[in-house]
Design an enzyme around this catalytic site. Structure first.
Site, mmCIF file in Angstrom:
data_model
loop_
_atom_site.group_PDB
_atom_site.id
_atom_site.type_symbol
_atom_site.label_atom_id
_atom_site.label_comp_id
_atom_site.label_asym_id
_atom_site.label_seq_id
_atom_site.Cartn_x
_atom_site.Cartn_y
_atom_site.Cartn_z
ATOM 1 N N GLU A 80 -10.268 -0.705 6.251
ATOM 2 C CA GLU A 80 -8.923 -0.952 6.778
ATOM 3 C C GLU A 80 -8.885 -0.661 8.265
ATOM 4 O O GLU A 80 -8.266 -1.379 9.044
ATOM 5 C CB GLU A 80 -7.905 -0.089 6.041
ATOM 6 C CG GLU A 80 -6.478 -0.304 6.516
ATOM 7 C CD GLU A 80 -5.524 0.711 5.920
ATOM 8 O OE1 GLU A 80 -5.801 1.924 6.035
ATOM 9 O OE2 GLU A 80 -4.518 0.305 5.342
ATOM 10 N N SER A 133 -2.497 7.779 13.621
ATOM 11 C CA SER A 133 -2.159 7.514 15.017
ATOM 12 C C SER A 133 -3.414 7.536 15.890
ATOM 13 O O SER A 133 -4.439 8.130 15.529
ATOM 14 C CB SER A 133 -1.151 8.547 15.524
ATOM 15 O OG SER A 133 -1.781 9.810 15.679
ATOM 16 N N ASN A 134 -3.306 6.921 17.047
ATOM 17 C CA ASN A 134 -4.473 6.868 17.933
ATOM 18 C C ASN A 134 -4.901 8.252 18.397
ATOM 19 O O ASN A 134 -6.087 8.485 18.674
ATOM 20 C CB ASN A 134 -4.172 5.963 19.130
ATOM 21 C CG ASN A 134 -4.190 4.498 18.742
ATOM 22 O OD1 ASN A 134 -4.323 4.166 17.562
ATOM 23 N ND2 ASN A 134 -4.059 3.615 19.714
ATOM 24 N N GLU A 135 -3.947 9.184 18.471
ATOM 25 C CA GLU A 135 -4.323 10.547 18.826
ATOM 26 C C GLU A 135 -5.176 11.174 17.730
ATOM 27 O O GLU A 135 -6.154 11.894 18.019
ATOM 28 C CB GLU A 135 -3.060 11.386 19.075
ATOM 29 C CG GLU A 135 -2.327 11.051 20.372
ATOM 30 C CD GLU A 135 -1.643 9.682 20.326
ATOM 31 O OE1 GLU A 135 -1.461 9.083 21.390
ATOM 32 O OE2 GLU A 135 -1.287 9.217 19.212
ATOM 33 N N GLN A 160 0.833 -1.199 0.000
ATOM 34 C CA GLN A 160 0.000 0.000 0.000
ATOM 35 C C GLN A 160 0.865 1.244 0.000
ATOM 36 O O GLN A 160 1.785 1.359 0.827
ATOM 37 C CB GLN A 160 -0.894 -0.008 1.245
ATOM 38 C CG GLN A 160 -1.703 1.262 1.455
ATOM 39 C CD GLN A 160 -2.520 1.203 2.720
ATOM 40 O OE1 GLN A 160 -3.520 0.503 2.800
ATOM 41 N NE2 GLN A 160 -2.093 1.928 3.740
ATOM 42 N N GLY A 161 0.596 2.169 -0.884
ATOM 43 C CA GLY A 161 1.359 3.400 -0.969
ATOM 44 C C GLY A 161 0.537 4.611 -0.603
ATOM 45 O O GLY A 161 0.007 5.290 -1.498
ATOM 46 N N TYR A 162 0.387 4.864 0.664
ATOM 47 C CA TYR A 162 -0.353 6.037 1.132
ATOM 48 C C TYR A 162 0.593 7.050 1.783
ATOM 49 O O TYR A 162 0.720 8.176 1.340
ATOM 50 C CB TYR A 162 -1.430 5.632 2.140
ATOM 51 C CG TYR A 162 -2.653 4.971 1.544
ATOM 52 C CD1 TYR A 162 -2.771 4.745 0.184
ATOM 53 C CD2 TYR A 162 -3.701 4.568 2.354
ATOM 54 C CE1 TYR A 162 -3.890 4.136 -0.359
ATOM 55 C CE2 TYR A 162 -4.830 3.963 1.835
ATOM 56 C CZ TYR A 162 -4.912 3.747 0.477
ATOM 57 O OH TYR A 162 -6.026 3.147 -0.049
ATOM 58 N N SER A 163 1.255 6.647 2.870
ATOM 59 C CA SER A 163 2.044 7.594 3.660
ATOM 60 C C SER A 163 3.225 8.141 2.879
ATOM 61 O O SER A 163 3.854 7.441 2.078
ATOM 62 C CB SER A 163 2.542 6.907 4.938
ATOM 63 O OG SER A 163 1.478 6.583 5.786
#
Length: 779
Positions: free
Chosen positions: A633, A757-759, A514-517
């Site tokens: 996802e 992230s969870n934040e 997967q190429g997202y970030s």
């Protein structure tokens, strides 16, 4: 309960309307200083609304409904903070009498009186703290003349005993369970009442030496024992729903208060630290509701408490723990007003304290859950060994859930390579190709794909079972980005894309990443800079992706690229593109992770030419294409599988160290089991919504938060249990049992960062679910 039929909707509306006409907080304050904190007019009004007669058969003038309606009413009463003993009388007593009505005229008469609100009855059965075993109760009824004399210990913890018109007394008669009727007027001097924090009371009833007439006997024998079991367990379940309602009321009032309370020129609900605390309160409410709903569904499926004891214990433990946690946090977030009696928030915590202490507090429920769960696991392991007679060619998806589990477990045990159990690293295809191909040949590679595309077509429950069994047997996670992409292509891909790519995923010919970030577009994904400029029937890609999982072993990447620069929302002008990584201009550089492994990579694109036919959906509309995928996802970031795998390792280490012999570890372990079970309950509910075609909203983000943080808690426990071995990189081997402690610990740090992230997830939940304000001051 997320959906209601017409009758349930009417019941819910009637409770909500009742709260408008009879506000419970005012009633609690009025009653709590009285000798008998009970309002008979309100109780009679509840009877006229039909709430006391939900479990009364229609033949006896009741509504003839069941546990679902009882739990619905209990939840709404909890949300309103009603002090009346609905669970203790309208549920517990009514269920006991309804079960005995076919064999006892007295039970039928009393049941009608309960349903009509003419009498408030209480069940007197418990004798010792935390002893809920009917077979060990010691009060006896000895025959004397035409009647009986009671001998033995007091009956204790009788809810609102001071207001009761009469008691159902459980005793032993000639070695059998028996139930007697006792008019309250004849034993007032034997009753000792103790106040409870919510303004009510409970009583202890001294019965030794008390004479009963011959007609006091309601019933005797096994029907009594079964009726008592059903009544107590249904009371526990309904009180779990009541606790859910209390927790949700505390959260609602806290959101409302902090949203209008101005400090430093802003609503305090706009402060991120407080928003995150309220999101955590909301998560606890969600988990409690999911766990209670899961237990109710078990009850309805099995027709009673037998067989669903672990679910019932889990629901009550979670609901009580959540109500107490949310109640405490609510008082703190109210500041000084939280400790002032003029606000209702203190009533929430007090009600939670009283309800959670009844019929077993969270500590007892966790211990009972652990015992029931271990027994169920032993029985499941024995059942796994028994062969199943299957019709040749039968579809495993058509089997009942438990048969499905057994077939799957037996097949995994026979075919998974033993040397690859509990692999210490994330597997590339080369590491696990034999298992990948075995699943593919069996047709079991894609559990969530529809059968027409080569998948298993499993139900949401079966998908959870599939993940559980894979984790329990230590199976490595296969490279599964292609499976995820396949589902997206089924929704948005062209027929040509589906025909070309799906068979190659199933055969293992093509591995995907997967190429997202990107370096400056992680959680803020819409800020991505990788460009794709159109030249005829090709797109020319330039840029960089980072944190690409299993990138060095991938053949293809599905990526988000910017195809247009559009003023306004950054999400516009993004395209979803399939890129062959063997194309000229692609360079992959591994990134070594905390464990020293190259699980991740950077991928660089230098004038990489990609056919326009590789666009999924429309050019510039990739954000909408990816959004459905991102929601799904995020569900799988909250899958129980990682937690199940870590729990399996914790099981191995606790067995080697005999840690379960220690009470402090046993309770922490039980809490972790509950955390994973509640994650599974919530995950299964969302999977059911997804499979029914429902569009999932941002609330699904909480699965990722809870799942990844639960994984970390399990990993933390592994390190503590390993003691002197707690920093060892190699497997910790104690008593011949090997456990991958440090691998789990280091692995657990990552999921809470990836996928947003969870934040960031908490920010999303604060804004889109709780509707908490921004930092703009109110005028």
């Amino acid at each position: 309960m997320s959906s209601f039929d017409e009758t349930q909707g009417m019941l819910r509306d009637s409770v909500q309307d009742f709260h408008q006409r009879h506000p419970a907080p005012a009633r609690v304050r009025r009653l709590r200083d009285g000798a008998v904190p009970f309002d008979r007019e309100v109780w009679q009004a509840m009877a006229e609304a039909g709430w006391h007669s939900v479990l009364v058969p229609e033949s006896l003038g009741g509504l003839g409904l069941g546990p679902a309606e009882v739990c619905l009413i209990a939840c709404e009463l909890g949300r309103g903070l009603a002090p009346e003993p609905f669970a203790a009388s309208s549920v517990l007593v009514a269920q006991v009498l309804a079960a005995l009505a076919p064999v006892s005229d007295r039970a039928r008469d009393l049941l009608q009186a309960v349903g009509q609100g003419h009498q408030l009855l209480a069940l007197a059965w418990q004798e010792q703290v935390n002893n809920f075993d009917f077979d060990s109760l010691e009060l006896e009824a000895l025959p004397v003349g035409p009647g009986w004399v009671l001998q033995g210990p007091d009956k204790r913890f009788i809810p609102l005993a001071s207001a009761a018109d009469g008691f159902l007394i459980q005793a032993r008669l000639a070695g059998q369970a028996a139930l007697f009727w006792l008019d309250a007027a004849s034993c007032r001097e034997r009753l000792h009442n103790a106040r409870t924090v919510d303004g009510l009371n409970f009583g202890d009833l001294k019965l030794a030496g008390l004479s009963l007439s011959a007609d006091a006997l309601i019933a005797v024998g096994e029907p009594v024992r079964l009726a008592l079991t059903q009544g107590v367990e249904l009371a526990r379940l309904s009180s779990a729903f009541e606790l859910v309602g209390v927790a949700e009321r505390a959260l609602h009032d806290t959101v409302a208060y902090t949203s209008q309370r101005i400090q430093f020129g802003k609503p305090i609900a706009s402060f991120q630290v407080l928003q995150h605390r309220m999101v955590d309160m909301w998560i606890q409410c969600q988990l409690a509701r999911a766990s209670a709903q899961y237990a109710l569904l078990d009850w309805l499926k099995l027709g009673g408490p037998e067989g669903c004891v672990p679910s019932l214990r889990a629901a009550r433990a979670r609901a009580a723990g959540a109500a107490l946690a949310v109640g405490k946090a609510a008082i703190h977030l109210h500041g000084g007003m939280g400790i002032a009696d003029e606000t209702d928030i203190g009533l929430c915590l007090k009600r939670a304290l009283a309800l959670s202490a009844w019929l077993g507090n969270p500590l007892w429920q966790r211990g009972a859950f652990l015992q029931a769960q271990r027994q169920a696991s032993r029985e499941s392991a024995e059942a796994d060994q028994a062969p199943l007679d299957l019709v040749p060619g039968a579809d495993i998806a058509d089997l009942p859930d438990e048969s499905f589990r057994r077939v799957l477990a037996q097949w995994i045990a026979a075919h998974y390579p033993p040397e690859k159990r509990f692999m210490k690293k994330r597997a590339y295809y080369a590491d696990i190709s034999d298992w990948y191909q075995a699943l593919s040949r069996q047709g079991w590679l894609a559990p969530s794909w529809p059968k027409e595309f080569g998948g298993m077509g499993l139900s949401p429950t079966q998908q959870v079972i599939y993940a559980e069994e894979m984790a329990r047997h230590g199976c490595a996670r296969i490279p599964d980005h292609g499976l995820a992409l396949g589902k997206l292509l089924m929704m948005h891909g062209t027929p040509e894309q589906i025909r070309y790519h799906l068979p190659r995923v199933l055969s293992g010919e093509t591995m995907w990443c997967q190429g997202y970030s990107e370096p400056n577009a992680g959680s803020d994904l819409a800020s991505l800079r990788t460009r794709a400029d159109r030249e005829g029937d090709q797109l020319v890609v330039n840029g960089q992706k980072i944190w690409t999982t299993l990138g060095p072993g991938a053949d293809w990447m599905f990526a988000l690229v910017r195809t247009s620069k559009v003023d306004g929302a950054k999400q516009r002008g993004i395209t979803f593109l399939l890129i062959d990584l063997r194309s000229p201009g692609v360079r992959v550089r591994p990134i070594v992770n905390l464990k020293g492994e190259g699980e991740f990579s950077e991928v660089f694109f230098d004038n990489v030419r990609v056919p326009v036919s590789n666009v999924v959906g429309q050019i510039d509309d990739g954000w909408n294409v990816a959004n459905s995928f991102l929601r799904e996802e995020r569900i799988f970031f909250g899958t129980p599988r990682q937690c199940e795998g870590a729990l399996a390792q914790l099981d191995r280490l606790s067995q080697a160290t005999q840690a379960l012999a220690h009470a402090d570890f046993r309770d922490r372990y039980a809490q972790l089991l509950l955390d994973v079970r509640d994650l599974k309950a919530a995950f299964e509910l969302y999977m059911g919504r997804l499979r029914s075609g429902e569009e999932l909203g941002p609330d699904v983000s909480y699965l990722k938060v809870w799942g990844t943080e639960t994984y970390q808690r399990i990993a933390d426990e592994l390190v503590q249990l390993a003691a002197d071995h707690g920093a060892q990189m190699d497997d910790v081997t104690i008593g011949g049992i090997a456990t991958d402690v440090m691998g789990q610990y280091l692995d657990s740090r990552m999921p809470a960062i990836f996928g947003g992230s969870n934040e960031i997830q908490r920010n999303i939940l604060a804004k889109l679910i709780l509707n908490l304000p921004s930092g703009t001051a109110k005028s």
